[in-house]
Design a protein around this motif. Structure first.
Motif, short mmCIF file in Angstrom:
data_model
loop_
_atom_site.label_atom_id
_atom_site.label_comp_id
_atom_site.label_asym_id
_atom_site.label_seq_id
_atom_site.Cartn_x
_atom_site.Cartn_y
_atom_site.Cartn_z
N ASP A 74 3.92 -10.07 7.00
CA ASP A 74 3.80 -9.15 8.09
C ASP A 74 4.04 -7.87 7.86
OD1 ASP A 74 3.82 -11.34 9.65
OD2 ASP A 74 6.01 -11.48 10.19
N TRP A 75 4.89 -7.50 6.86
CA TRP A 75 4.93 -6.04 6.43
C TRP A 75 3.71 -5.57 5.50
CZ3 TRP A 75 9.02 -3.41 8.27
CH2 TRP A 75 10.05 -3.97 9.06
N LEU A 76 3.61 -6.24 4.57
CA LEU A 76 2.25 -5.97 3.99
C LEU A 76 0.96 -5.88 4.65
CD1 LEU A 76 3.11 -7.98 0.51
CD2 LEU A 76 3.30 -5.48 0.85
N SER A 77 0.78 -6.58 5.63
CA SER A 77 -0.57 -6.55 6.32
C SER A 77 -0.30 -5.49 7.35
CB SER A 77 -0.96 -7.90 6.98
OG SER A 77 -0.76 -9.04 5.99
N PRO A 78 -0.84 -4.20 7.10
CA PRO A 78 -0.63 -3.39 8.22
C PRO A 78 -1.46 -3.65 9.48
CG PRO A 78 -1.91 -2.36 6.20
CD PRO A 78 -1.39 -3.84 5.91
N SER A 79 -1.13 -3.01 10.75
CA SER A 79 -2.03 -3.46 11.87
C SER A 79 -3.44 -3.57 11.44
CB SER A 79 -1.35 -2.59 13.12
OG SER A 79 -1.58 -1.53 12.69
N ILE B 177 -5.29 4.66 2.30
CA ILE B 177 -4.30 4.74 1.46
C ILE B 177 -2.85 4.74 2.33
CG2 ILE B 177 -2.81 6.45 0.17
CD1 ILE B 177 -5.36 7.23 -1.36
N LEU B 178 -2.76 5.13 3.48
CA LEU B 178 -1.41 5.20 4.32
C LEU B 178 -1.51 3.60 4.50
CD1 LEU B 178 0.38 7.32 4.94
CD2 LEU B 178 -0.61 7.20 7.43
N GLY B 179 -2.25 2.68 4.67
CA GLY B 179 -2.15 1.27 5.17
C GLY B 179 -1.57 0.58 3.99
N ILE C 115 4.62 0.09 3.32
CA ILE C 115 5.82 -0.61 2.90
C ILE C 115 6.89 0.08 2.28
CG2 ILE C 115 4.78 -1.20 0.84
CD1 ILE C 115 6.52 -3.94 2.69
N PHE C 116 6.62 1.28 2.09
CA PHE C 116 7.75 2.22 1.36
C PHE C 116 8.58 2.77 2.54
CE2 PHE C 116 4.82 3.81 -2.20
CZ PHE C 116 4.93 2.59 -2.82
N ILE C 117 8.10 2.76 3.68
CA ILE C 117 8.72 3.13 4.83
C ILE C 117 10.23 2.00 5.08
CG2 ILE C 117 9.01 3.71 7.38
CD1 ILE C 117 6.14 4.58 7.24
N PRO C 118 10.01 0.88 5.12
CA PRO C 118 11.44 0.26 5.21
C PRO C 118 12.25 0.27 3.92
CG PRO C 118 9.42 -1.29 5.17
CD PRO C 118 8.79 0.10 5.39
N PHE C 119 11.46 0.47 2.88
CA PHE C 119 12.09 0.25 1.47
C PHE C 119 12.96 1.60 1.44
CE2 PHE C 119 8.89 -2.57 -0.62
CZ PHE C 119 9.79 -3.68 -0.28
N PHE C 120 12.62 2.72 1.87
CA PHE C 120 13.00 3.99 1.53
C PHE C 120 13.56 4.78 2.69
CE2 PHE C 120 10.50 2.85 -2.12
CZ PHE C 120 11.34 2.59 -2.89
N ILE C 121 12.89 4.73 3.90
CA ILE C 121 13.35 5.65 4.75
C ILE C 121 14.07 4.88 6.17
CG2 ILE C 121 12.43 7.37 6.80
CD1 ILE C 121 10.15 8.13 4.92
N GLU C 122 15.39 5.03 6.18
CA GLU C 122 16.36 4.20 7.06
C GLU C 122 15.87 4.77 8.72
OE1 GLU C 122 20.29 4.54 6.23
OE2 GLU C 122 20.56 2.45 6.97
N GLY C 123 15.44 3.74 9.39
CA GLY C 123 14.79 3.89 10.72
C GLY C 123 13.47 4.35 10.94
N GLY C 124 12.86 4.45 9.93
CA GLY C 124 11.41 4.84 9.78
C GLY C 124 10.59 3.98 10.38
N SER C 125 9.56 4.15 10.99
CA SER C 125 8.62 3.25 11.70
C SER C 125 7.18 3.39 11.15
CB SER C 125 8.65 3.31 13.19
OG SER C 125 8.56 4.62 13.82
N PHE C 126 6.47 2.23 11.11
CA PHE C 126 5.05 2.27 10.81
C PHE C 126 4.02 2.99 11.63
CE2 PHE C 126 3.88 -1.53 8.06
CZ PHE C 126 5.05 -1.25 7.21
#
Ligand code: ACO
Length: 391
Positions: free
Chosen positions: A94-99, A170-172, A176-187
């Motif tokens: 779910d997280w690795l497959s971007p929308s 590249i962004l897609g 996954i780095f967002i949930p790993f490193f930015i608290e409350g960050g969204s895709f």
């Protein structure tokens, strides 16, 4: 029978992320680190149940961030009643497959969800990137806006637009780095219509190596990135009617919170909001964040459309970085030389002394607008500066 602890793994330690250099030789691992958070993915406890000696290895090529996932374990828990091992593959998919599913198909690695029984897929990823001659020709997407040096190493800042498929690719891969490193960050939703994609600028920070680490490998190595989007900005001195004729989707008269596409006529004022900002852990606390933020601000200051620079939900670390950089900039450009406190005042017997008597508020406003800083942040900076001058 063994206890549940034996079958539980701390997800923050089980996951390893590495950056690898491709080239015509065995790939070279150049960085290796763990996520700061995994709770958005694996739950509040950040535990994964059902495996012994679990390893979840996410590899990214250092230049174009082609990903590969390899999951291995020594033993998997046998289902007993309702109790079974967590579905790592399903959870991560779910997280690795971007929308944008077409990006997933494009990336050879994301489809390679493997475990011990199918270890060959990671081997094929590694041999694919070894054969990939395209690394030689790689350039980060967009245009280079600046570069800097730290000791003998050179770093480049590139700015692209989200409408550019190369930027989205590249962004897609790295969301996954967002949930790993930015608290409350969204895709970011990479599938939005062009009109919505146009409002986003994406900045990439790369190290530019002076030589290829391997034959045919890229000389670019990813360090971090930031996203920013453009809002409509209410400005008393500028006519407020937006007459955007390029698409019927744009309202004729924009509301105050209208999000502007990048390609607006030059006289329409806008507010740039930094949304996500990340320097990968191996490169933190070396001055990259400050320089990268400085590059973004310089770019925004040079753009006459942008009237104000803001940040979306900054965390404490980013606040520190921003305060430090903004304060340094205002000191260097002479802003504070204009701002003086009136010290020849006596306190009234009753009530408070109005701020306008202590400091010239019109002058403050003028300096704030000139520096494109939002009111609250500018007040903080003035306060910090004034406090630092109190002996
Ligand atoms: N003198 C004194 N202090 C300095 C100086 C200086 N010359 N230069 C920088 N600072 C301080 C900062 O306060 C901070 O202190 P620390 O590293 O000792 O704790 C540090 O130096 C930051 O400076 P940099 O090395 O330039 O910053 P870094 O490259 O580490 O980037 C960042 C900081 C962006 C917060 C990074 O750690 C990161 O990406 N963290 C994870 C993701 C994150 O939290 N992103 C921000 C989320 S909020 C948002 O996205 C809008």
């Amino acid at each position: 029978m063994s206890g549940p602890d034996e079958w539980s793994a701390n997800a923050n330690k089980a996951v390893t992320i590495s950056l690898i250099q491709q080239g015509a030789a065995a790939p070279l691992e150049i960085a290796n680190f763990c996520p700061k958070f995994t709770y958005p993915i694996f739950g509040q406890e950040e535990q994964i149940f059902g495996y012994q000696n679990l390893s979840i290895h996410l590899r990214f090529t250092a230049h174009d961030l082609l990903p590969n996932l390899e999951v291995t374990w020594d033993q998997k828990f046998k289902t007993i009643g309702d109790v079974k091992a967590d579905d790592i593959e399903g959870t991560l998919r779910d997280w690795l497959s971007p929308s944008m599913s077409r990006f997933v198909l494009e990336t050879r690695g994301l489809a390679n969800l493997i475990h011990q029984a199918a270890f060959g897929k990671t081997l094929s990823y590694l041999s694919d990137i070894q054969d990939d001659g395209a690394g030689d020709l790689f350039k980060p997407p967009g245009e280079k806006i600046t570069s800097y040096k730290i000791k003998d190493q050179r770093f480049e800042v590139w700015r692209g637009r989200l409408v550019d498929p190369a930027v989205r690719r590249i962004l897609g891969r790295i969301q996954i780095f967002i949930p790993f490193f930015i608290e409350g960050g969204s895709f970011l939703n990479l599938e939005e219509q062009e009109f919505s994609l146009e409002r986003w600028s994406i900045f990439f920070l790369y190290e530019k190596l002076s030589h290829k680490p391997l034959p045919h490998s890229s000389t670019y190595s990813f360090i971090g990135y930031s996203t920013a989007y453009r809002y409509y900005f209410y400005d008393q001195d500028t006519p407020q009617t937006l007459t955007l004729t390029t698409s019927k989707a744009y309202p004729k008269q924009a509301p105050f919170d209208f999000i502007l596409p990048i390609q607006t006529p030059p006289h329409h004022p806008s507010r740039e909001r930094i949304s996500q900002f990340l320097i990968l852990p191996p490169y933190q606390s070396q001055g990259h964040g400050s320089r990268f933020y400085g590059a973004l601000v310089k770019d925004f200051l040079a753009n006459p459309i942008i009237k104000e620079i803001t940040v979306e939900d900054p965390n404490e670390a980013f606040d520190d970085l921003r305060d430090f950089c903004d304060l340094k900039r205002l000191r260097e450009n002479g802003t504070f030389e204009h701002i003086k406190i009136n010290t020849n005042l006596s306190m009234p017997r009753h009530g408070k002394l109005p701020t306008s008597k202590i400091i010239d508020k019109a002058l403050l406003q003028q300096q704030r607008i000139h520096n494109k800083i939002a009111p609250r942040q500018f007040d903080r900076l003035v306060e910090m500066h004034l406090l630092s001058t109190v002996s």
